[in-house]
Design an enzyme around this catalytic site. Sequence first.
Site, short mmCIF file in Angstrom:
data_model
loop_
_atom_site.label_atom_id
_atom_site.label_comp_id
_atom_site.label_asym_id
_atom_site.label_seq_id
_atom_site.Cartn_x
_atom_site.Cartn_y
_atom_site.Cartn_z
N ARG A 1 -9.08 -6.83 7.74
CA ARG A 1 -9.28 -5.38 7.99
C ARG A 1 -10.90 -4.95 8.15
NH1 ARG A 1 -4.71 -2.64 9.79
NH2 ARG A 1 -3.67 -2.62 8.34
N ARG B 1 7.51 -2.35 2.32
CA ARG B 1 8.48 -2.82 4.37
C ARG B 1 8.21 -4.15 4.35
NH1 ARG B 1 3.02 1.08 7.00
NH2 ARG B 1 3.71 2.48 5.31
N ASP C 1 5.90 9.14 11.22
CA ASP C 1 6.48 9.82 10.20
C ASP C 1 6.00 10.79 10.26
OD1 ASP C 1 4.33 7.73 9.03
OD2 ASP C 1 4.91 7.82 6.93
N ASP D 1 1.67 10.30 13.98
CA ASP D 1 2.31 8.65 13.62
C ASP D 1 4.13 8.55 13.64
OD1 ASP D 1 2.24 9.13 11.37
OD2 ASP D 1 1.83 7.60 10.76
N LYS E 1 9.67 4.02 0.19
CA LYS E 1 8.86 4.20 -0.62
C LYS E 1 9.39 5.72 -1.27
CE LYS E 1 5.57 7.17 0.98
NZ LYS E 1 4.20 7.90 1.33
N SER F 1 5.90 3.86 8.37
CA SER F 1 4.45 4.51 9.19
C SER F 1 4.58 4.61 10.80
CB SER F 1 3.95 4.11 8.17
OG SER F 1 2.52 5.61 8.64
N HIS F 2 3.46 3.75 10.88
CA HIS F 2 3.31 4.06 12.25
C HIS F 2 3.74 1.92 13.19
CE1 HIS F 2 0.20 2.32 9.06
NE2 HIS F 2 0.52 1.21 9.97
N ASP G 1 2.15 10.94 9.15
CA ASP G 1 0.90 11.91 8.05
C ASP G 1 -0.27 12.07 8.25
OD1 ASP G 1 2.06 9.15 8.23
OD2 ASP G 1 1.87 8.92 5.83
N ARG G 2 -0.49 10.71 9.75
CA ARG G 2 -1.35 10.37 10.38
C ARG G 2 -2.18 11.46 11.32
NH1 ARG G 2 -2.71 3.32 10.56
NH2 ARG G 2 -2.29 3.40 8.72
N GLU H 1 -8.67 8.96 4.78
CA GLU H 1 -9.48 7.86 5.32
C GLU H 1 -9.75 7.55 6.43
OE1 GLU H 1 -6.32 4.87 2.71
OE2 GLU H 1 -5.07 6.52 3.28
N GLU H 2 -10.23 6.56 6.29
CA GLU H 2 -10.61 5.99 7.82
C GLU H 2 -9.22 5.76 8.72
OE1 GLU H 2 -10.03 3.06 8.91
OE2 GLU H 2 -8.96 2.67 6.98
N SER H 3 -7.78 5.06 8.12
CA SER H 3 -7.20 4.52 8.93
C SER H 3 -6.57 6.56 9.88
CB SER H 3 -6.13 4.04 8.17
OG SER H 3 -6.01 4.74 6.75
N THR I 1 0.81 -1.25 0.13
CA THR I 1 0.07 -0.06 0.29
C THR I 1 0.89 1.07 -0.25
OG1 THR I 1 -2.13 -0.91 1.34
CG2 THR I 1 -2.05 0.70 1.19
N LYS J 1 -1.28 12.45 3.54
CA LYS J 1 -2.31 12.88 3.82
C LYS J 1 -1.02 13.69 5.21
CE LYS J 1 -1.46 8.50 6.23
NZ LYS J 1 -1.69 7.34 5.16
N THR K 1 -8.13 1.53 -1.02
CA THR K 1 -7.15 2.48 -0.41
C THR K 1 -5.68 2.64 -0.47
OG1 THR K 1 -8.16 0.47 1.28
CG2 THR K 1 -6.30 1.12 1.94
#
Length: 546
Positions: free
Chosen positions: A499, A24, A282, A280, A128, A115-116, A284-285, A366-368, A20, A379, A347
Site C-alpha cells: 500500500r 484470516r 461486516d 462493507d 477474531k 471484513s471486506h 464497520d467500514r 482510518e483512511e481505509s 491486522t 469502527k 494501522t
Amino acid sequence: MATPVQRINCPPFTDQRPGTSGLRKKVTRFAEPHYLAMFVQAIFDAVGDLKGATIALGGDGRYYNREASAIILRMAAAHGIAKVLVGKGGILSTPAASNLIRQRGLKGGIILSASHNPGGPDGDFGIKYNATNGGPAPESLTEAMFKLSQTLTGYDILDDSAGKIDLDRIGTQQLGGMSVEIVDPVADYADLMERLFDFDRMRNWLKGNRMLFDAMHAVTGPYAEEILAKRLGASAQSLLNFVPKTDFGNHHPDPNPAHAEELMARMWAADAPALGAASDGDGDRNMIVGAKLAISPSDSLAVLAANATLIPGYAKGIKGVARSMPTSRAADVVAAELGIESFETPTGWKFFGNLLDAGRVTLCGEESYGTGSDHVREKDGLWAVLFWLDLLAATGKSVPAIMDAHWRRFGRHYYSRHDYEAVDSDRANEIVNTLRQRLPDLQGRAGNGRRIELADDFRYQDPIDGSISEHQGVRLVFSDGGRLVLRLSGTGTEGATLRLYLERFEPKTGVLDLEPQVALADFINLAEELIGIKRVSGRAQPDVVT
Ligand code: G1P
Ligand code: ZN
C-alpha cells in the site's frame, strides 16, 4: 445431565498468526478438519478465565458462518462458559457485536468475519476475539494466541450427543450445561443510534431529500432496513443490495469507488441523490459520496470532528481525535484549531482502544474507510452514514457545500492510496526493506522543490500502557506538508499487498481545485523514483486506487 466433553488430539497448524484484524484465511483452509477448532482453543487458552463467563458470538453472514458458529458453541460449552449471546442466524455486524459486549457487560466476544474480503466457498473467512471493552484484542493477546496455537496438542469440544442449537429461534436454549440466548442482532444497536442522533430531524430531511445506501449484499442490509427505512422513513428506493448473501452476490464487499460501482454511477447521474453511502462485509467500514463528489475517509474524519457539536451525542464537544498513521493529517488541523489533542497510531482499530477507554479521544478514523467514536470500540459504518445524514439535516447544506466550506477554512489534504495486490512476497519485502535501508540517506534530501524532513519506519508507543509497536510503515514527510507512506498489508490472504499512501497539503484552497490523482501527479512520480514499486514488481499500474 452431564454431556461428555471430547478431547480431540491434533498437531498444531503453523499458520495461525492473527493479522491486522484477527485470523484470516481462505474458507477452504478454515474448513479443513480441526483448523477452526484449534484456533478457537488458542483463543480460549489465551483469554483464560472463561469458566462461568458470558460471551457474544456473531458474524457477517458469509459462507461458513453457520458451520463455524456451531463448532464454537460446542467448544464454548466444553470450556465451561456459562452463556453465549448469539445474533439470530449467527449474525452480528462488527459494531453491533462491540455494542452487545459493552451494553451487556460481557467478558468478550467472537466475531466471524473477513471484513471486506470476498466471500463464498472460494472466498475468505476470518475470526477474531474482542475483549471486555468491546474492542479488538490487543497485540499482546493476539500474540499469545499465536504462540499457544503453535504448541497445542488438541482441543476440547462437546460430543455430538449434546444436540444442536437452532440459530434462528430467538430466546434461550441449552447446550450441555451452557445456555445460549439467540438475540435480535439489530435492536440494541438501532437503539444506540437513536440516542446519538436526532432522528426527528433526519426523518424530516428525508421527506424532502433523497439518499442511497448500498449494503453490498452484506451484513448491514437488515440494519439499514430497520434504521433507515423503518425508523427514519427512507423510501424503498433508498436501499441498494440490501439482501445479505453468503457470497455477497459475488462482489467484493468493500465500500470504495472501485468496488461500489453501481452506487458511484448513480451518484454521478444527473438526478443523483443528495447523499450516497456504502458499508462493507461486516458493517464497520463506510464510504460517503455527495453528488459527483466522493469524500476521502481522511476528510470525512476531519469534517465530523469540525462539526461534532451539531450532533446530539457530541453536543458537549469532543475530547480528542485519533487517526492511523497513513490517514491524511486533515483531522490534525481541525484538532489544532479546536484546541484538542490529536494522536497518530499504527494501522488497525485495536490501537484506538486504549485512547478511547482512557477518555482521551472521542473520534477515530482510518483512511481505509473506517470512522468511529467512543460509542463502541470498533469502527462503525452505519454510524458514520447517520452522522453525515444528521449533519446534512442540521445544516441544510449539500455534501459538496460542506466540503467546500471545510477546505476553505482548514486547507485541503489531497490524498490517495495505491494498492498493488497479490505481489510476490519476496519482491514486496525487497521493496520495503530496500526503502528501510535507504532511510538515513533520504533524510534531508531535496528534490522536486521540496525537502524530506523526516524519513523513518513508524514506531508507536501507546501513551496509556507504554507498549511499543515497531515497523508500522515507512513514512517520508516533506517540507511542504506532503507525505509518502509505504506499508505491507496485514489482512491479505494471497501473496503480499503493498500500500502506497500519497498526500499533498494545499493551505490555500480555491487556488487548486483538482481531481486528487491530478493534484498528486508529482508525488506519484516522486514515489516511483524513490521507491520503485513498478520497477521492482513489474506492475504497470496499481490494482486499486482510492
Ligand atoms: C486494512 C486497512 C486498515 C484496517 C484493516 C481492517 O488493513 O488498511 O486500516 O484497519 O484493513 O479493516 P491492512 O490490510 O492495510 O493491514
Ligand atoms: Zn470490515
